[in-house]
Design an enzyme around this catalytic site. Structure first.
Site, mmCIF file in Angstrom:
data_model
loop_
_atom_site.group_PDB
_atom_site.id
_atom_site.type_symbol
_atom_site.label_atom_id
_atom_site.label_comp_id
_atom_site.label_asym_id
_atom_site.label_seq_id
_atom_site.Cartn_x
_atom_site.Cartn_y
_atom_site.Cartn_z
ATOM 1 N N ASP A 49 0.841 -1.209 0.000
ATOM 2 C CA ASP A 49 0.000 0.000 0.000
ATOM 3 C C ASP A 49 0.872 1.254 0.000
ATOM 4 O O ASP A 49 1.706 1.432 0.875
ATOM 5 C CB ASP A 49 -0.876 0.011 1.263
ATOM 6 C CG ASP A 49 -1.736 1.261 1.338
ATOM 7 O OD1 ASP A 49 -2.744 1.326 0.599
ATOM 8 O OD2 ASP A 49 -1.407 2.181 2.111
ATOM 9 N N TYR A 54 2.570 9.981 -0.043
ATOM 10 C CA TYR A 54 3.653 9.448 0.797
ATOM 11 C C TYR A 54 5.043 9.789 0.245
ATOM 12 O O TYR A 54 6.053 9.604 0.922
ATOM 13 C CB TYR A 54 3.555 7.915 0.961
ATOM 14 C CG TYR A 54 2.298 7.414 1.629
ATOM 15 C CD1 TYR A 54 1.384 8.279 2.232
ATOM 16 C CD2 TYR A 54 2.006 6.053 1.655
ATOM 17 C CE1 TYR A 54 0.219 7.802 2.826
ATOM 18 C CE2 TYR A 54 0.849 5.573 2.257
ATOM 19 C CZ TYR A 54 -0.044 6.455 2.829
ATOM 20 O OH TYR A 54 -1.194 5.974 3.420
ATOM 21 N N LYS A 79 -3.084 5.873 -4.134
ATOM 22 C CA LYS A 79 -4.259 6.711 -3.825
ATOM 23 C C LYS A 79 -4.123 8.069 -4.478
ATOM 24 O O LYS A 79 -3.019 8.621 -4.564
ATOM 25 C CB LYS A 79 -4.380 6.900 -2.304
ATOM 26 C CG LYS A 79 -4.203 5.629 -1.504
ATOM 27 C CD LYS A 79 -4.450 5.827 -0.022
ATOM 28 C CE LYS A 79 -4.050 4.594 0.775
ATOM 29 N NZ LYS A 79 -2.624 4.524 1.108
ATOM 30 N N HIS A 112 -8.100 9.074 -1.579
ATOM 31 C CA HIS A 112 -7.441 9.037 -0.270
ATOM 32 C C HIS A 112 -8.332 9.565 0.864
ATOM 33 O O HIS A 112 -8.435 8.946 1.921
ATOM 34 C CB HIS A 112 -6.138 9.837 -0.344
ATOM 35 C CG HIS A 112 -5.115 9.418 0.663
ATOM 36 N ND1 HIS A 112 -3.768 9.495 0.426
ATOM 37 C CD2 HIS A 112 -5.232 8.909 1.911
ATOM 38 C CE1 HIS A 112 -3.114 9.051 1.487
ATOM 39 N NE2 HIS A 112 -3.982 8.696 2.399
HETATM 40 N N1 LIG Z 1 -5.742 5.825 4.017
HETATM 41 C C1 LIG Z 1 -5.239 6.589 4.955
HETATM 42 O O1 LIG Z 1 -5.709 7.705 5.194
HETATM 43 C C2 LIG Z 1 -4.074 6.095 5.741
HETATM 44 C C3 LIG Z 1 -3.647 6.787 6.871
HETATM 45 C C4 LIG Z 1 -2.554 6.278 7.579
HETATM 46 C C5 LIG Z 1 -1.948 5.103 7.163
HETATM 47 N N2 LIG Z 1 -2.365 4.459 6.030
HETATM 48 C C6 LIG Z 1 -1.722 3.207 5.540
HETATM 49 O O2 LIG Z 1 -1.793 2.243 6.582
HETATM 50 C C7 LIG Z 1 -0.478 1.763 6.870
HETATM 51 C C8 LIG Z 1 -0.365 1.350 8.308
HETATM 52 O O3 LIG Z 1 -0.658 2.422 9.195
HETATM 53 P P1 LIG Z 1 0.467 3.177 10.023
HETATM 54 O O4 LIG Z 1 1.756 3.017 9.347
HETATM 55 O O5 LIG Z 1 -0.013 4.558 10.263
HETATM 56 O O6 LIG Z 1 0.435 2.460 11.433
HETATM 57 P P2 LIG Z 1 0.645 0.931 11.954
HETATM 58 O O7 LIG Z 1 0.901 0.012 10.849
HETATM 59 O O8 LIG Z 1 -0.474 0.671 12.897
HETATM 60 O O9 LIG Z 1 1.941 1.062 12.857
HETATM 61 C C9 LIG Z 1 3.205 1.307 12.304
HETATM 62 C C10 LIG Z 1 4.179 1.612 13.456
HETATM 63 O O10 LIG Z 1 4.253 0.481 14.309
HETATM 64 C C11 LIG Z 1 5.591 -0.028 14.370
HETATM 65 N N3 LIG Z 1 5.456 -1.487 14.281
HETATM 66 C C12 LIG Z 1 5.234 -2.254 13.177
HETATM 67 N N4 LIG Z 1 5.122 -3.549 13.496
HETATM 68 C C13 LIG Z 1 5.269 -3.629 14.841
HETATM 69 C C14 LIG Z 1 5.255 -4.705 15.763
HETATM 70 N N5 LIG Z 1 5.058 -5.965 15.365
HETATM 71 N N6 LIG Z 1 5.449 -4.409 17.085
HETATM 72 C C15 LIG Z 1 5.648 -3.133 17.498
HETATM 73 N N7 LIG Z 1 5.664 -2.073 16.673
HETATM 74 C C16 LIG Z 1 5.471 -2.318 15.355
HETATM 75 C C17 LIG Z 1 6.325 0.589 13.191
HETATM 76 O O11 LIG Z 1 7.661 0.890 13.509
HETATM 77 P P3 LIG Z 1 8.931 0.321 12.652
HETATM 78 O O12 LIG Z 1 8.742 0.717 11.219
HETATM 79 O O13 LIG Z 1 10.082 1.009 13.300
HETATM 80 O O14 LIG Z 1 8.895 -1.156 12.869
HETATM 81 C C18 LIG Z 1 5.557 1.909 12.986
HETATM 82 O O15 LIG Z 1 6.069 2.912 13.843
HETATM 83 C C19 LIG Z 1 0.396 2.970 6.492
HETATM 84 O O16 LIG Z 1 1.753 2.637 6.403
HETATM 85 C C20 LIG Z 1 -0.243 3.384 5.198
HETATM 86 O O17 LIG Z 1 0.155 2.519 4.150
HETATM 87 C C21 LIG Z 1 -3.438 4.941 5.325
#
Ligand SMILES: NC(=O)c1ccc[n+]([C@@H]2O[C@H](COP(=O)([O-])OP(=O)(O)OC[C@H]3O[C@@H](n4cnc5c(N)ncnc54)[C@H](OP(=O)(O)O)[C@@H]3O)[C@@H](O)[C@H]2O)c1
Length: 279
Positions: A49, A54, A79, A112
């Site tokens: 994704d 980004y 997106k 998005h």
């Molecule tokens: N559509 C939208 O509006 C929208 C908004 C936000 C995000 N997104 C998408 O959703 C994806 C995921 O959301 P997100 O990146 O905001 O948050 P997330 O996946 O909930 O959390 C990512 C964070 O958690 C850490 N992490 C990952 N695996 C872990 C584990 N097993 N244990 C502990 N910590 C862990 C990562 O650090 P490290 O990298 O240091 O491991 C990073 O800081 C995004 O990357 C993006 O592609 C979409």
């Protein structure tokens, strides 16, 4: 040599199938994205994704092209950002995303954010439908759309999104959106599935469930998503966590685990798609 995980798939309303877990790439720098994607695809990730906003589509595209996995086995999502909403702008935005990624097609293209104050999401949606008809994107969907906004898309165009990518985790369960999606056959992807790696993973309830299964808190939470028919897209740049987050297909949470996790629901406030704006 370790064998790659075979990730199960779910069928979308376009007829295409989508892996039930993916790799998020928000905040992965463009320069690092290709390497992270090569690590991820080597162990079995097939859904990636990204988003124009980004700033890493170039690196993501390079990762996809150099992964050593046939393109048709990968599921690439991007997106259209706020500033590119509108019929013609959306057509141009997809062309620019494909050019940056060095790809000739996306598997899924999402709006998005709805940005209702600007009222361009319906014409944006008509452009997405054209891109799908032309085969430049295989499936089309939205992100952060409320049931009211989804109703409007369907009423004005007759086209139901394949996917709605929404902020969901055990603290923020979005019950209404999930009921609506189930009725309409929309698959929900969970963004921020690990609560951005913050307080969710240190919640005693989450740790308790994880310990009962001999798993990590992250794995317990990702299993909650899968058991709830949600497609989580956790982001990490670390090889060990890539493997940890994918290692969730050999156990299930019990009814009691789900009951315990349900006690956390409603303790986080969602970003409001009726007012939130980013361009
Ligand atoms: N559509 C939208 O509006 C929208 C908004 C936000 C995000 N997104 C998408 O959703 C994806 C995921 O959301 P997100 O990146 O905001 O948050 P997330 O996946 O909930 O959390 C990512 C964070 O958690 C850490 N992490 C990952 N695996 C872990 C584990 N097993 N244990 C502990 N910590 C862990 C990562 O650090 P490290 O990298 O240091 O491991 C990073 O800081 C995004 O990357 C993006 O592609 C979409």
């Amino acid at each position: 040599m370790t064998t790659a995980t075979q990730v199960p798939t779910v069928r979308l309303n376009s007829g295409a199938t989508m892996p039930t877990i993916g790799l998020g790439t928000y905040e992965i720098p463009d320069a690092d994205a290709a390497q992270v994607i090569r690590w991820a695809t080597r162990i079995g990730y097939r859904l990636i994704d990204t988003a124009a906003s980004y700033g890493n589509e170039r690196g993501v595209g390079e990762g996809v092209r150099s992964a050593g996995v046939p393109r048709e086995e990968l599921f690439v999502v991007s997106k259209v950002r706020g500033r590119d909403q509108g019929y013609d702008a959306t057509l141009r935005a997809l062309e620019a995303s494909l050019r940056r990624m060095g790809l000739d097609r996306l598997d899924l293209y999402l709006i998005h954010w709805p940005l209702p104050r600007h009222d361009r999401f319906v014409e944006t949606w008509r452009a997405m439908a054209r891109l799908a008809a032309e085969g430049l994107v295989t499936s089309i969907g939205v992100s952060n759309f409320t049931p009211d906004q989804l109703n409007r898309l369907e009423e004005e165009t007759g086209i139901v999104p394949a996917v709605n990518q929404v902020q969901i985790n055990p603290l923020l369960t979005q019950t209404l959106w999930r009921r609506y999606a189930a009725v309409k056959g929309i698959v929900l992807q969970s963004w921020g599935p690990l609560g951005h790696g913050g307080a969710l993973l240190t919640e005693p309830v989450v740790k308790g469930v994880a310990e009962r299964h001999g798993r990590t808190p992250g794995q317990a939470v990702l299993r909650w998503h899968l058991d709830s028919a949600l497609v989580p897209i956790p982001k990490t740049v670390r090889p060990q966590r890539l493997a940890e987050n994918l290692g969730v297909f050999d156990f299930r949470l019990t009814h009691d685990d789900h009951k315990a996790l349900a006690s956390l629901a409603g303790t986080q406030i969602a970003v409001n798609p009726d007012t939130y704006e980013e361009f």
